[in-house]
Design an enzyme around this catalytic site. Structure first.
Site, PDB file in Angstrom:
ATOM      1  N   HIS A 113       0.814  -1.215   0.000  1.00 31.74           N
ATOM      2  CA  HIS A 113       0.000   0.000   0.000  1.00 31.74           C
ATOM      3  C   HIS A 113       0.850   1.270   0.000  1.00 31.74           C
ATOM      4  O   HIS A 113       2.056   1.254   0.267  1.00 31.74           O
ATOM      5  CB  HIS A 113      -0.954   0.011   1.203  1.00 31.74           C
ATOM      6  CG  HIS A 113      -0.278   0.061   2.538  1.00 31.74           C
ATOM      7  ND1 HIS A 113       0.085   1.230   3.163  1.00 31.74           N
ATOM      8  CD2 HIS A 113       0.090  -0.931   3.403  1.00 31.74           C
ATOM      9  CE1 HIS A 113       0.633   0.979   4.331  1.00 31.74           C
ATOM     10  NE2 HIS A 113       0.657  -0.331   4.503  1.00 31.74           N
ATOM     11  N   CYS A 134       2.720  -5.008   6.858  1.00 25.60           N
ATOM     12  CA  CYS A 134       2.424  -4.801   5.440  1.00 25.60           C
ATOM     13  C   CYS A 134       3.585  -4.071   4.755  1.00 25.60           C
ATOM     14  O   CYS A 134       4.455  -3.509   5.411  1.00 25.60           O
ATOM     15  CB  CYS A 134       1.135  -4.003   5.277  1.00 25.60           C
ATOM     16  SG  CYS A 134      -0.352  -4.958   5.659  1.00 25.60           S
TER      17      CYS A 134
END
Length: 541
Positions: free
Chosen positions: A433, A452
């Site tokens: 992301h 992440c």
């Protein structure tokens, strides 16, 4: 010929000798004064007993009617023995455990009955499987070494391997078992080259300085010069000062080691220059094992995230077509990014951040107990999906276990996920992301996330993915972005994603690249490989 005399002969001669020996033994036992049925029965019973504890080998011999594949008198069985012993002798080139073929040969030379021969048959099959599975898919089970390596390794069934081997040209089959990736071949070449360099004295004395810069001179600069020469970064030179040639060599070294490339030998650069060649060799052997763990079709187009390099790439037909800096999970037990492979199926533009419960209860609940108006950019959501008024909640009444609310952050420029996320749905809740924290990409070591992968150039990454399904990827992306609404965009061609961890990489051109072991996973793998019998192998000079 006795065993001592035999040792004077070269390995190929010894290998062929024992291959012939087994055939002679088999024929001599058949010629002994017993019925053929009794002999076969004794052999089969011995094979069954010896294979009983190995279900895959037992399955193979049941299927083939307990026929010998190694100890028979046919030329085909002799060629299998020769090919296997040759492969075992060269196992060290692959960074595999050393196989004690001398013990096996001694045991084989002591065979005195059909039962002994049956046990030798199974022993050869076990050796074959140990080598074949090791060189094809790795010596270790990743998750047993480190819980963060959750990769599933496609290990071939032993019965199937034996059956395939019997149907194939022995030497050709064994030669085809290692990974066929260009990276594996380059790593092996680097390993053999470093073996030779270690045998010739390594890289010389370390640099006895905390930092050096252009214009300096003295013993430490000379040591720096000599070490760079032996590493291959500098041609032979008599210079005693930190001149332009040394500065260029340091700059190239920094680029190859993921350091800030400024040509100045600061503390982190000196630390990396002083790393022993033995440690670099261990990194190569670990990288070869890791390459065996990923010995499968990765996808003509795939995303390659090297956690140790803090980078994300798109690879098309073996060629890197896009690269961006990345931030990975912080080096803490509950934040390290795991290693696995999955398939990216869609991206979400203007994403909502659904705060993971672990973060909500461990980080935000204590803040809300102190101040109900803390983290006001986040919304509390009840079990029916309704936004909750904080003033009506007594946060002190809840524990991490009983906290009944979800926490979300609506789409915005300040959203923790930035303006786009890339989804390959997995049970670890890991994805790629954007992020508003852009300054972190300028750091040399970039482990800051909860697990992440954050991308430095997420928009360009999105354009590259969308280019396969629209003639105007940039326009398509921004048209959706400008709505401000959360929007899912499916990828018409799902893309495999591989989260890997490589501290040693062999590029197609240039020298070996090395990275720091930020999670210390490779340290654990090397220790496990050593326990399995793998050793650094300098060749004789």
């Amino acid at each position: 010929m006795n065993m001592i005399a035999l040792q004077r002969h070269p390995i190929p001669y010894r290998t062929a000798f024992f291959a012939r020996l087994l055939g002679i033994l088999f024929l001599s036992f058949l010629a002994a004064p017993l019925t053929a049925q009794t002999k076969v029965s004794a052999f089969a019973q011995a094979v069954a007993e010896a294979a009983a504890r190995d279900t895959e080998i037992a399955e193979f011999y049941r299927e083939n009617g307990y026929q010998p594949i190694w100890t028979g008198s046919l030329s085909q069985t002799a060629s299998r023995r020769t090919a296997l012993l040759k492969a075992l002798t060269a196992a060290g080139d692959h960074g595999l455990p050393a196989y004690d073929t001398a013990v096996l040969k001694t045991r084989l030379s002591g065979v005195q009955s059909m039962r002994d021969l049956g046990r030798a048959e199974v022993e050869l099959s076990k050796l074959f499987l140990s080598y074949a599975q090791g060189v094809n898919s790795g010596v270790l089970t990743p998750s047993k070494v480190d819980s963060g390596i959750v990769r599933e390794v496609p290990r071939k069934n032993g019965a199937d391997l034996l059956a395939e081997f019997v149907r194939s040209d022995p030497a050709g089959y064994l030669k085809a078992l290692p990974p066929k990736s260009p990276e594996y071949a380059r790593l092996m070449k680097a390993k053999l080259g470093l073996d030779q360099q270690l045998a010739n004295g390594g890289w010389g004395a370390p640099v006895a300085a905390s930092a050096l810069k252009p214009g300096q001179s003295g013993e430490a600069v000379i040591a720096l010069r000599n070490r760079l020469i032996r590493m291959g970064y500098l041609s032979r030179s008599a210079s005693q000062s930190y001149d332009v040639t040394i500065q260029k060599a340091v700059l190239q070294f920094q680029q190859d080691h993921g350091l800030t490339a400024d040509g100045v030998a600061g503390p982190s650069t000196i630390d990396e220059i002083n790393v022993d060649p033995e440690k670099r060799q261990a990194s190569i052997l670990v990288a070869m094992e890791r390459e065996r763990w990923t010995n499968f079709e990765r996808g003509k187009r795939h995303v390659w995230v090297n956690l140790a390099d803090f980078s994300t790439q798109i690879v098309d037909g073996g060629r890197v077509t896009f690269t961006t800096r990345s931030v990975i999970g912080k080096n803490q037990s509950d934040r390290r990014s795991p290693e696995f492979s999955d398939v990216m199926k869609f991206m979400v533009i203007n994403p909502t951040w659904n705060v993971p419960r672990s973060i909500a209860t461990k980080e935000y609940l204590p803040m809300l107990k102190r101040n109900p108006n803390a983290v006001s950019h986040l919304k509390l959501i009840d079990s029916r999906g309704r936004v909750v008024n904080r003033s009506s909640v007594n946060f002190n009444a809840y524990s991490a276990r009983s906290f009944p609310f979800a926490i979300k952050q609506p789409p915005s420029n300040d959203n923790a996920l930035g303006l786009v996320k890339f989804m390959f749905p997995n049970k670890y809740n890991i994805y790629l992301h954007d992020t508003p924290a852009k300054s972190l990409f300028g750091r040399e070591v970039r482990d800051f996330s909860h697990g992440c992968i954050r991308l430095s150039e997420p928009f360009d990454f999105a354009y590259a993915l969308l280019a396969r399904q629209t003639s105007d990827p940039e326009g398509t992306f921004h048209k959706i972005l400008n709505t401000g609404r959360e929007t899912r965009v499916n990828l018409e061609e799902p893309v495999p994603v591989h989260l890997v961890y490589r501290t040693a990489v062999a590029p197609a051109k240039g020298r070996m690249n090395y990275r720091r072991d930020v999670y210390e996973r490779d340290t654990k793998i090397w220790a496990a490989l050593q326990n399995a019998g793998v050793a650094l192998g300098a060749v004789d000079g």
